[in-house]
Each structure stands twice: as C-alpha cells, then as structure tokens.
Design a protein around this motif. Structure first.
Motif, mmCIF file in Angstrom:
data_model
loop_
_atom_site.group_PDB
_atom_site.id
_atom_site.type_symbol
_atom_site.label_atom_id
_atom_site.label_comp_id
_atom_site.label_asym_id
_atom_site.label_seq_id
_atom_site.Cartn_x
_atom_site.Cartn_y
_atom_site.Cartn_z
ATOM 1 N N TYR A 1 49.549 40.819 38.722
ATOM 2 C CA TYR A 1 49.898 39.639 37.921
ATOM 3 C C TYR A 1 51.356 39.731 37.465
ATOM 4 C CZ TYR A 1 49.647 36.198 34.101
ATOM 5 O OH TYR A 1 49.876 35.127 33.265
ATOM 6 N N CYS B 1 52.174 42.294 46.571
ATOM 7 C CA CYS B 1 52.028 41.026 45.843
ATOM 8 C C CYS B 1 53.378 40.475 45.418
ATOM 9 C CB CYS B 1 51.119 41.219 44.634
ATOM 10 S SG CYS B 1 49.388 41.508 45.051
ATOM 11 N N LYS C 1 46.302 38.397 31.238
ATOM 12 C CA LYS C 1 46.694 38.459 32.643
ATOM 13 C C LYS C 1 45.890 37.489 33.522
ATOM 14 C CE LYS C 1 49.525 41.816 31.640
ATOM 15 N NZ LYS C 1 50.963 41.560 31.509
ATOM 16 N N VAL C 2 45.351 36.449 32.930
ATOM 17 C CA VAL C 2 44.564 35.470 33.694
ATOM 18 C C VAL C 2 44.953 34.068 33.242
ATOM 19 C CG1 VAL C 2 42.267 34.621 34.278
ATOM 20 C CG2 VAL C 2 42.617 37.066 33.914
ATOM 21 N N HIS D 1 44.810 44.330 39.266
ATOM 22 C CA HIS D 1 45.069 42.904 39.015
ATOM 23 C C HIS D 1 46.187 42.721 37.997
ATOM 24 C CE1 HIS D 1 44.622 38.701 37.901
ATOM 25 N NE2 HIS D 1 44.597 39.130 36.645
ATOM 26 N N SER E 1 45.815 33.687 43.657
ATOM 27 C CA SER E 1 44.681 34.543 43.313
ATOM 28 C C SER E 1 45.019 35.940 43.784
ATOM 29 C CB SER E 1 43.401 34.055 43.983
ATOM 30 O OG SER E 1 42.403 35.056 43.949
ATOM 31 N N THR E 2 44.963 36.914 42.896
ATOM 32 C CA THR E 2 45.267 38.282 43.306
ATOM 33 C C THR E 2 44.189 38.855 44.210
ATOM 34 O OG1 THR E 2 44.192 39.169 41.321
ATOM 35 C CG2 THR E 2 46.576 38.769 41.213
ATOM 36 N N MET E 3 42.923 38.573 43.871
ATOM 37 C CA MET E 3 41.802 39.182 44.592
ATOM 38 C C MET E 3 40.626 38.217 44.663
ATOM 39 S SD MET E 3 41.544 42.878 42.684
ATOM 40 C CE MET E 3 42.948 43.964 42.486
ATOM 41 N N ILE F 1 42.132 35.186 39.293
ATOM 42 C CA ILE F 1 41.345 36.146 40.066
ATOM 43 C C ILE F 1 39.972 35.535 40.279
ATOM 44 C CG2 ILE F 1 40.567 37.384 38.003
ATOM 45 C CD1 ILE F 1 40.735 39.982 39.716
ATOM 46 N N ASN G 1 45.268 33.394 48.272
ATOM 47 C CA ASN G 1 44.589 34.613 47.816
ATOM 48 C C ASN G 1 45.192 35.815 48.549
ATOM 49 O OD1 ASN G 1 42.332 36.052 46.433
ATOM 50 N ND2 ASN G 1 41.746 36.486 48.545
#
Length: 479
Positions: free
Chosen positions: A237, A186, A309-310, A233, A201-203, A250, A145
């Motif tokens: 990404y 990132c 984006k997920v 995010h 995990s970005t955040m 995320i 993360n």
C-alpha cells in the motif's frame, strides 16, 4: 436499483485466463506445480495444463467486444508478477526498517524504480498496456490486481522441493524476504500503470493462501502466516501510494459463517479469526489477536505502520460455511455451503454447483452488512459466480445474489460495484478446465467463445440498473 455510478463488471486472473496461444508464462510457481508429472499422478492437480487455456493474452479484444455486448462497464484484471520480472529483483537493494522481526518500512525511490526498469520484461509491460488501453478506450472502469496466488519461480520453485515436502511447495507463504520483493514489484507497477488504472488491489484472496500454504493448520500457524500477508499488504500500500493516488484495496474470500445450532458465540469467534483479525490489522493497526493467539509475551500495542491501509474492500462470495463447536474451537459441517461434494442437493435441500458449492444467495447480504457495520469502508463485490457448464442455475444465481446486494444497499451499505466471476471459462487451479464459470463458454481446442443464456440475464440487470421488476419473483425463488 443501485446508484448511478455503480460498476457492473467481470473479474479475471492472469494465470487462469491469459495462456492458450502465444505468451506462455513458465516463470511462476503455479506453472511448475501444474506441469509436474508427479503432481498429476498423485492427483494434486487435474492434468490440464494452463498453457492450453482460453488465450486472453491474444484474444482480449474479442473478450472486450463480448463485454460490450452485455453493456459491462468495468473489470478487475490481473498482472502476473512472473511476467514482469522473469529474473530476480533481489540484488536491487532498498533500505528496510525492522522492529524485531516486523518490517515496518521499506524505502522505495526513483533510483529503485530505474533499476527495476532495467531488468523488467518490456514485452510483457507493453502487452498489459495494450490490454488495459483497449479496455479503457471503451469508456470502462479498471481495477488492477497485483497478486493472485502465483509467485515468480526465482522466489518459490516447487521443483526444488523434495517429494516429501512437495505438498507444501505451492502458494509461497509470504515471509520477510518475499514481502520485500513484492513491495518493489508493486511500486514498479504503480509507476508504470498509474495513468490508466482506476483502482488498485494488492492481493486477491490472501486468506486462501495463508490458510493452505503449509502443513501447519493450527490457529497459531495460520496466525503467523496471516500476519505476514497483512504486513505485505501494508508495505505494498505504502509503495503504491508513492507513485499513484488511486484508491488501494485488498480482496478477501468470504463464506457466510453460520452455526448449525444457533451458537452465536462460536460464530463471532469464527468470523473474527477468519475475517476481522486480518482487517483489524490493516485498518486499525490492531494485532492484539496475534499476540493473544501465539502467546508471544510481547506487549500489545497499535502498529501505526499498519494503520489506515485500506481505501476500499473487495469481497468475494460464492457460498456459506456452516459450523458447530468442538473441543478445539469449531469445525465446518459437510453437506452445506462450500462442502457439499458430489451431492445434488445440500442438506438444506438447496441446489449445488459443479464445484459442490451450495447456492445460498442470502449470504451475500449477510457478509456485506457484517463488513459495513464493522468498518464503514466502501465495498465492491469483486467475485461472485458458480461453476455451471450447462447453465442450469446461473440465471437464478445472478438474479438472487444481485437482489440481496440491492437489499444491503437499501439498508445503508456502501456497495460500489459487482464483478462476475468470470467473463469466460478459465483454468480453475487444481481442477483445471473442468469447472466452467464463464458467462461465455470456451471451446478449449479452437478458443471460440459462445454466449451462455445467463449472460443475457446479467445484461438485463445492467440495463435496468438493478433486478428488473418483472424478474424479482425469480430472484426470491429458492432453487
């Protein structure tokens, strides 16, 4: 039972667990905030200092040994932005494409990475690599993360705020400037750690920040900040994908939202505002909610730069939020869920943890099914646990929540893992060391770890690949 490839893990946060012996990181806004004498005097923070913490930075091998004892096979671990870049990255220029105030693209290339590498903290990179390699060498699955509330002080220094403004100094509401620097960070981390990570995990819990990092708690104010975190995010990404093809997700904080009087319409509105508006933005590119709430007059259109984006959803769950309608929308009722305070039992006669959170295991089933039905994207429970120093409730808590995860899987949800918060006690933000979430208790003076009995219940679940038949009666028992 859960699928054969199910991940049984634990989650930790760098700021909350790393410091305590060597490696004090005084370069983040939260370090400055928690050490501020005025904040301690005003009881904004506990007075416990993160530099006196549980020392994962030095004792990670011991903690990984303890994870082995429980047959844990995964972890969500964090990297501290402030450790990697102790000095500003702002002078490293990148091309940015705007649409009015929206950042729709940030161009990162190998030359950007080379320049970032010149000013990065190589000692910190090596230590993180040592930690991750030790964990991975034990045949385990690793989520890294990249943001868990802390920001480098060169971007957000609370000591520079006046006394009148200090209450809004922490958390660093993301703006375009921070989005640009976060994206660089990132991309750089992805270029360095792609060979060891399994997922990104970005955040973690950006919603806890954008709801509270300003004195403006209006729907419009929260919406404006929410939009910036969603854009951050999306840009992160894209940057990660330049250097890593590992899945990027995320992690979101969730209460199971319920109406005290069965008002389903207000529940739907609260769920949309608190959850789906954010995810609709980064999954469908749909920001119509923002234009409608802010009445900005702009035409509503799908943003292709925000869409898809997920790759996976991380859901954190601890308790529920019980609401009722009011003139401005809804309000959360005290005496239930996260708002029980110092009472021993909730108004529903359920037990309450040391943080004043009602134990409500059915809620984890509800949030899983809510997200599954709306998005059909793989889900991981990335935090679940409770503050319970005497370990009175944790065994039942783990069993009952895991039983409800199994219910969700049997009803069609794709749940790929469960990560307990946390392996050890840690620094719980403004509450300091007073709230004990660990499967292992930590003596803060000696840094010794002691297994709590509930850890063996978690091991039973892991070894049985689900709640054992002879323990299912406990998982259904209301405490």
């Amino acid at each position: 039972m859960v699928p054969n490839n199910f991940k049984f893990g634990f989650s930790e946060c760098g700021f909350q667990s790393e410091m305590g012996l060597s490696g004090t990181d005084n370069n983040s806004d939260w370090f400055i905030w928690s050490n501020d004498k005025r904040n301690i005097e005003k009881h904004y923070v506990s007075g416990d200092l993160p530099q006196n913490g549980v020392a994962y930075w030095d004792l990670y091998k011991q903690d990984h040994d303890n994870a082995d004892k429980l047959n844990i096979n995964a972890a969500r671990l964090g990297i501290e932005w402030s450790r990697i870049f102790t000095e500003s990255t702002e002078n490293i220029e990148v091309d940015i494409k705007y649409d009015n105030d929206d950042i729709i693209n940030i161009s990162i290339n190998d030359e950007t990475i080379r320049k970032l590498d010149e000013i990065s903290n190589k000692d910190a990179i090596k230590r993180y690599m040592d930690i991750f390699k030790d964990f991975k060498s034990r045949n385990k699955f690793l989520i890294i993360n990249l943001y868990h509330w802390t920001i480098p002080k060169w971007l957000n220094d609370p000591s520079k705020f006046s006394d009148n403004d200090k209450q809004r100094a922490i958390g660093g509401c993301f703006n375009n400037h921070i989005i640009i620097e976060f994206t660089k960070y990132c991309a750089y981390i992805a270029s360095k750690f792609d060979n060891i990570v399994d997922r990104w995990s970005t955040m973690n819990e950006p919603n806890m920040v954008y709801q509270g990092c300003s004195v403006d708690s209006s729907y419009n104010g929260i919406s404006a900040r929410k939009k910036k975190f969603a854009e951050a995010h999306a840009r992160a990404y894209d940057a990660i994908k330049l250097y890593s093809q590992k899945p990027v997700g995320i992690i979101f904080a969730n209460g199971d939202i319920q109406s005290i009087d069965g008002d389903n319409d207000i529940v739907d509105k609260a769920k949309f505002f608190n959850r789906y508006s954010f995810f609709d933005s980064i999954i469908n590119g749909d920001l119509s909610w923002y234009h409608e709430l802010t009445n900005d007059g702009k035409p509503i259109k799908t943003r292709s730069d925000m869409k898809n984006k997920v790759d996976w959803l991380g859901l954190n769950y601890y308790s529920r939020d019980v609401i009722k309608r009011n003139d401005s929308g809804w309000e959360i009722l005290k005496g239930y869920g996260h708002y029980c305070g110092d009472i021993k039992n909730s108004l529903d006669n359920r037990s309450v943890s040391d943080t004043g959170w009602e134990i409500y295991p059915e809620g984890i089933y509800n949030i899983i099914m809510d997200y599954h039905n709306r998005y059909k994207i793989p889900i991981t429970i990335t935090e679940n646990g409770l503050a319970d120093d005497m370990d009175r409730y944790r065994s039942n808590y783990i069993l009952s929540h895991f039983y409800n995860i199994e219910r969700a899987i049997s009803d069609g949800a794709i749940v790929e893992g469960y990560y307990h918060w946390s392996l050890t006690d840690n620094y719980e933000w403004a509450s300091g060391f007073s709230k004990k979430f660990g499967l292992f208790k930590v003596n803060m003076e000696t840094k010794e770890r002691y297994m709590r009995p509930s850890a063996l219940i978690y091991k039973e679940i892991i070894d049985s690949h689900g709640v054992p038949d002879n323990l299912k009666w406990i998982s259904r028992y209301k405490i």
